[in-house]
Write a protein that holds these residues in place. Structure first.
Motif, short mmCIF file in Angstrom:
data_model
loop_
_atom_site.label_atom_id
_atom_site.label_comp_id
_atom_site.label_asym_id
_atom_site.label_seq_id
_atom_site.Cartn_x
_atom_site.Cartn_y
_atom_site.Cartn_z
N VAL A 1 0.86 -1.18 0.00
CA VAL A 1 0.00 0.00 0.00
C VAL A 1 0.89 1.23 0.00
N LEU A 2 0.67 2.13 -0.95
CA LEU A 2 1.53 3.30 -1.11
C LEU A 2 0.72 4.58 -1.00
N ARG A 3 1.42 5.63 -0.55
CA ARG A 3 0.87 6.98 -0.65
C ARG A 3 1.71 7.71 -1.68
N VAL A 4 1.07 8.08 -2.80
CA VAL A 4 1.80 8.74 -3.89
C VAL A 4 1.18 10.10 -4.14
N ASP B 1 11.01 -1.41 -21.20
CA ASP B 1 9.97 -1.44 -22.24
C ASP B 1 8.93 -2.53 -21.96
N GLY B 2 7.64 -2.14 -22.06
CA GLY B 2 6.55 -3.10 -21.91
C GLY B 2 6.21 -3.45 -20.48
N ALA B 3 6.98 -2.93 -19.50
CA ALA B 3 6.70 -3.25 -18.10
C ALA B 3 5.69 -2.28 -17.52
N GLY B 4 4.98 -2.71 -16.51
CA GLY B 4 4.01 -1.85 -15.85
C GLY B 4 3.65 -2.40 -14.48
N VAL B 5 3.12 -1.53 -13.66
CA VAL B 5 2.65 -1.92 -12.32
C VAL B 5 1.20 -1.47 -12.21
N GLN B 6 0.31 -2.44 -11.99
CA GLN B 6 -1.11 -2.12 -11.85
C GLN B 6 -1.48 -2.03 -10.38
N ALA B 7 -2.35 -1.06 -10.08
CA ALA B 7 -2.73 -0.83 -8.69
C ALA B 7 -4.19 -0.41 -8.62
N GLU B 8 -4.76 -0.58 -7.42
CA GLU B 8 -6.14 -0.16 -7.19
C GLU B 8 -6.13 1.07 -6.30
N VAL B 9 -6.90 2.10 -6.70
CA VAL B 9 -6.98 3.33 -5.91
C VAL B 9 -7.88 3.07 -4.71
N ILE B 10 -7.33 3.27 -3.51
CA ILE B 10 -8.10 3.06 -2.29
C ILE B 10 -8.85 4.33 -1.90
N ASP B 11 -8.13 5.48 -1.91
CA ASP B 11 -8.78 6.73 -1.48
C ASP B 11 -7.88 7.92 -1.85
N LYS C 1 2.52 29.17 7.96
CA LYS C 1 1.59 28.75 6.92
C LYS C 1 1.44 27.25 6.99
N GLY C 2 0.22 26.79 7.22
CA GLY C 2 -0.03 25.36 7.25
C GLY C 2 -0.23 24.81 5.85
N HIS C 3 0.23 23.60 5.61
CA HIS C 3 0.07 22.98 4.30
C HIS C 3 -0.13 21.48 4.46
N ARG C 4 -1.08 20.92 3.68
CA ARG C 4 -1.29 19.47 3.66
C ARG C 4 -1.25 19.01 2.21
N GLN C 5 -0.29 18.20 1.89
CA GLN C 5 -0.11 17.70 0.53
C GLN C 5 -1.24 16.73 0.16
N GLN C 6 -1.80 16.89 -1.04
CA GLN C 6 -2.83 15.96 -1.50
C GLN C 6 -2.17 14.70 -2.04
N LEU C 7 -2.64 13.55 -1.55
CA LEU C 7 -2.04 12.26 -1.89
C LEU C 7 -3.12 11.28 -2.34
N THR C 8 -2.66 10.21 -2.95
CA THR C 8 -3.56 9.12 -3.33
C THR C 8 -3.05 7.83 -2.71
N LEU C 9 -3.94 7.11 -2.05
CA LEU C 9 -3.60 5.84 -1.43
C LEU C 9 -3.92 4.71 -2.41
N VAL C 10 -2.90 3.92 -2.77
CA VAL C 10 -3.10 2.84 -3.74
C VAL C 10 -2.58 1.51 -3.18
#
Length: 227
Positions: A19-22, A51-61, A84-93
């Protein structure tokens, strides 16, 4: 088997089930996406990508990172600092499958960082946006040519009903003829019948400045009226 993928300017070493946060991806929770920038798969190292390689993932949130505080200070200004407060927008996969080859033909939506449009992997694995594909399809469809309208004929100035061609008088052009018609002068007979008082009145009314006598309009009109 593991792979090293690149997304959002960062590199991640992943294996199936991780599970990654990207950086935020243009996808919704539940979508299946495919990372196509693969730097390494197992013992195969890309140059720079495999070439031709890939990683498939499902978006959790779609989530936000931890709040970070940045202090902003001004030079030589005592007590002038703010946070200044800041929160980076991420995707959990969640990593689903690592493909050593054939990823360019999988048809799975490419994982694109940012809030751009969702894209689909093209034949060579490059992301192709749906909008761009539609534009290409429209461009390839020949447009039906509209029949060109025939050029309009230049409108000829219309002579007043029952009027003679006053331009036959010496020095009278379209503009001067228009003035005469507006003053009620339409025929050679009218001009031939002018008296000295009529000539003086027309000179003053239309600013002819002696043109009637100078050009000899009365004599010309008399001859033209005879036909």
């Amino acid at each position: 088997m593991f792979a090293v993928l690149k997304t959002g300017g960062k590199q991640y070493k992943v294996a199936s089930g991780d599970v990654l946060r990207v950086e935020k991806l243009a996808a919704k929770a539940g979508d299946k996406v495919q990372f196509n920038e693969i730097l390494m798969v197992g013992s195969t190292v890309g140059t720079p990508t495999v070439d031709g390689a890939g990683v498939q993932a499902e978006v959790i949130d779609q989530i936000k990172g931890e709040k970070t505080i940045n202090f902003v200070k001004r030079r030589r200004k005592h007590g002038s600092q703010r946070t200044k407060g800041h929160r980076q927008q991420l995707t959990l996969v969640r990593i689903a499958e690592i493909l050593e080859n054939g990823a360019d033909k999988s048809g799975v939506m490419a994982a694109v960082s940012g809030a751009g449009m969702m894209t689909v992997s093209g034949a060579n694995g490059a992301p192709t946006s749906k909008k761009a594909a539609a534009a290409a399809e429209r461009a390839s469809t020949p447009k039906a040519e509209k029949p060109k309208a025939a050029p309009k004929a230049k409108a000829e100035p219309k002579a007043a009903a029952g009027a003679d061609d006053l331009k036959k008088l010496s020095g009278v052009g379209p503009a001067l003829e228009k003035k005469l018609l507006e003053a009620g002068v339409k025929t050679f007979d009218q001009i031939a019948a002018w008296t000295e008082a009529d000539v003086a009145e027309m000179d003053e009314k239309l600013s002819f400045k002696g043109r009637i006598e100078r050009e000899g309009w009365i004599a010309q009109a008399t001859e033209l009226a005879k036909g």
